[in-house]
Motif scaffolding. Structure first.
Motif, mmCIF file in Angstrom:
data_model
loop_
_atom_site.group_PDB
_atom_site.id
_atom_site.type_symbol
_atom_site.label_atom_id
_atom_site.label_comp_id
_atom_site.label_asym_id
_atom_site.label_seq_id
_atom_site.Cartn_x
_atom_site.Cartn_y
_atom_site.Cartn_z
ATOM 1 N N LYS A 33 0.830 -1.204 0.000
ATOM 2 C CA LYS A 33 0.000 0.000 0.000
ATOM 3 C C LYS A 33 0.861 1.249 0.000
ATOM 4 N N SER A 34 0.440 2.241 -0.756
ATOM 5 C CA SER A 34 1.080 3.550 -0.696
ATOM 6 C C SER A 34 -0.017 4.605 -0.680
ATOM 7 N N LEU A 35 0.311 5.783 -0.178
ATOM 8 C CA LEU A 35 -0.620 6.903 -0.173
ATOM 9 C C LEU A 35 -0.144 7.925 -1.195
ATOM 10 N N VAL A 36 -0.976 8.192 -2.181
ATOM 11 C CA VAL A 36 -0.635 9.105 -3.267
ATOM 12 C C VAL A 36 -1.299 10.456 -3.018
ATOM 13 N N ILE A 37 -0.520 11.514 -3.047
ATOM 14 C CA ILE A 37 -1.074 12.855 -2.868
ATOM 15 C C ILE A 37 -1.828 13.256 -4.131
ATOM 16 N N LYS A 38 -3.105 13.583 -3.981
ATOM 17 C CA LYS A 38 -3.928 13.970 -5.121
ATOM 18 C C LYS A 38 -4.119 15.478 -5.220
ATOM 19 N N ASN A 39 -4.155 16.160 -4.082
ATOM 20 C CA ASN A 39 -4.398 17.602 -4.128
ATOM 21 C C ASN A 39 -4.100 18.222 -2.780
ATOM 22 N N PHE A 40 -3.893 19.540 -2.816
ATOM 23 C CA PHE A 40 -3.758 20.336 -1.604
ATOM 24 C C PHE A 40 -4.856 21.394 -1.590
ATOM 25 N N PHE A 41 -5.305 21.724 -0.391
ATOM 26 C CA PHE A 41 -6.260 22.805 -0.181
ATOM 27 C C PHE A 41 -5.719 23.711 0.914
ATOM 28 N N SER A 42 -6.184 24.948 0.936
ATOM 29 C CA SER A 42 -5.795 25.835 2.026
ATOM 30 C C SER A 42 -6.393 25.318 3.328
ATOM 31 N N GLU A 43 -5.958 25.892 4.430
ATOM 32 C CA GLU A 43 -6.466 25.474 5.734
ATOM 33 C C GLU A 43 -7.984 25.630 5.800
ATOM 34 N N GLU A 44 -8.514 26.611 5.067
ATOM 35 C CA GLU A 44 -9.955 26.857 5.052
ATOM 36 C C GLU A 44 -10.682 26.000 4.022
ATOM 37 N N GLY A 45 -9.930 25.262 3.178
ATOM 38 C CA GLY A 45 -10.571 24.362 2.222
ATOM 39 C C GLY A 45 -10.640 24.858 0.796
ATOM 40 N N ALA A 46 -9.885 25.878 0.440
ATOM 41 C CA ALA A 46 -9.907 26.410 -0.926
ATOM 42 C C ALA A 46 -8.747 25.843 -1.741
ATOM 43 N N THR A 47 -9.004 25.622 -3.037
ATOM 44 C CA THR A 47 -7.933 25.228 -3.946
ATOM 45 C C THR A 47 -7.123 26.467 -4.338
ATOM 46 N N ALA A 48 -6.000 26.235 -4.999
ATOM 47 C CA ALA A 48 -5.171 27.350 -5.458
ATOM 48 C C ALA A 48 -5.946 28.236 -6.430
ATOM 49 N N SER A 49 -6.686 27.618 -7.357
ATOM 50 C CA SER A 49 -7.432 28.409 -8.338
ATOM 51 C C SER A 49 -8.558 29.194 -7.676
ATOM 52 N N GLU A 50 -9.187 28.612 -6.658
ATOM 53 C CA GLU A 50 -10.244 29.333 -5.936
ATOM 54 C C GLU A 50 -9.666 30.513 -5.164
ATOM 55 N N LEU A 51 -8.477 30.348 -4.617
ATOM 56 C CA LEU A 51 -7.828 31.454 -3.918
ATOM 57 C C LEU A 51 -7.497 32.579 -4.891
ATOM 58 N N LYS A 52 -7.053 32.196 -6.094
ATOM 59 C CA LYS A 52 -6.694 33.211 -7.084
ATOM 60 C C LYS A 52 -7.920 34.000 -7.538
ATOM 61 N N SER A 53 -8.997 33.280 -7.831
ATOM 62 C CA SER A 53 -10.199 33.942 -8.342
ATOM 63 C C SER A 53 -11.005 34.636 -7.249
#
Length: 221
Positions: free
Chosen positions: A142-162
């Motif tokens: 078993k391995s754990l694959v990183i799929k995405n990061f979100f801000s501490e509040e739960g926003a993606t990078a694109s959501e933070l930008k927009s």
């Protein structure tokens, strides 16, 4: 470093989608430090030593450069998204420093090439459990694959930008993708369950029978 941080829409577009961080899910973590690891062949990956509810965990990957020195788009995109979440701007350089950290069960001191921009960063990380065949033991691993990061509040990078729809993508992930598990090398949920049962019983599991056959300057200087 070859890469520059980008806040362009295409760079931030989304990827396909216990007290321990050990299975698929979205977790609130603090990245204690992120380090660049170089394989014997020259491939580069970024590993994350994180704290989850007081428990230290290492998340390995993603690869950001192959052995020939080519940038790997998926890994580079993931790191770029985290950079924007960390507050970095277009054209910013990643700051690299050699640091010594105590790691492992024995708290052994080791030296790492650390990307200091990510040190002590609180965020959410989506990981997906992946099962494949260990080429050495021929057993499932078993391995754990990183799929995405979100801000501490739960926003993606694109959501933070927009500045719009913050948390929308996280809600979709939690509803549809957070519990997904990937099976490779012909493994199935049934085969893995049998393997886990054998391990729990302390028995030596037989090699599984897959259902199908699975088909240079440094990026961080």
């Amino acid at each position: 470093m070859k890469l520059k941080v980008s806040t362009a829409d295409e760079a931030l577009a989304q990827f396909p989608q216990s007290s321990y961080l050990n299975t698929s899910g979205v977790y609130d973590v603090t990245i204690k430090f992120a380090s660049v690891d170089v394989s014997t062949g020259g491939a580069e990956s970024v590993n994350f030593n994180v704290d989850y509810q007081g428990s230290p965990t290492t998340l390995y990957g993603p690869y950001v450069q192959d052995k020939q020195g080519n940038v790997l788009a998926i890994g580079a995109k993931l790191i770029n998204a985290l950079a924007v979440i960390a507050g970095m701007q277009d054209g910013d350089d990643y700051v690299m420093e050699k640091e010594e950290h105590l790691v492992g069960k024995d708290n052994e001191a080791k030296t790492f090439n650390v990307i200091t921009n990510f040190s002590d960063l609180a965020c959410k990380v989506q990981v997906q459990e992946e099962w494949s065949i260990n080429p050495n033991t021929k057993q499932p691993r078993k391995s754990l694959v990183i799929k995405n990061f979100f801000s501490e509040e739960g926003a993606t990078a694109s959501e933070l930008k927009s500045g719009k729809d913050k948390g929308k993508q996280l809600a979709i992930v939690l509803e549809k993708y957070a519990s997904n598990i990937t099976y490779r090398d012909g493994l199935t949920a049934e085969v893995v369950a049998e393997f886990k049962a054998s391990q729990k019983a302390g028995k030596s599991a037989p090699a599984p029978k897959p259902t199908a056959t699975a088909k240079a300057g440094s990026l961080f200087k």
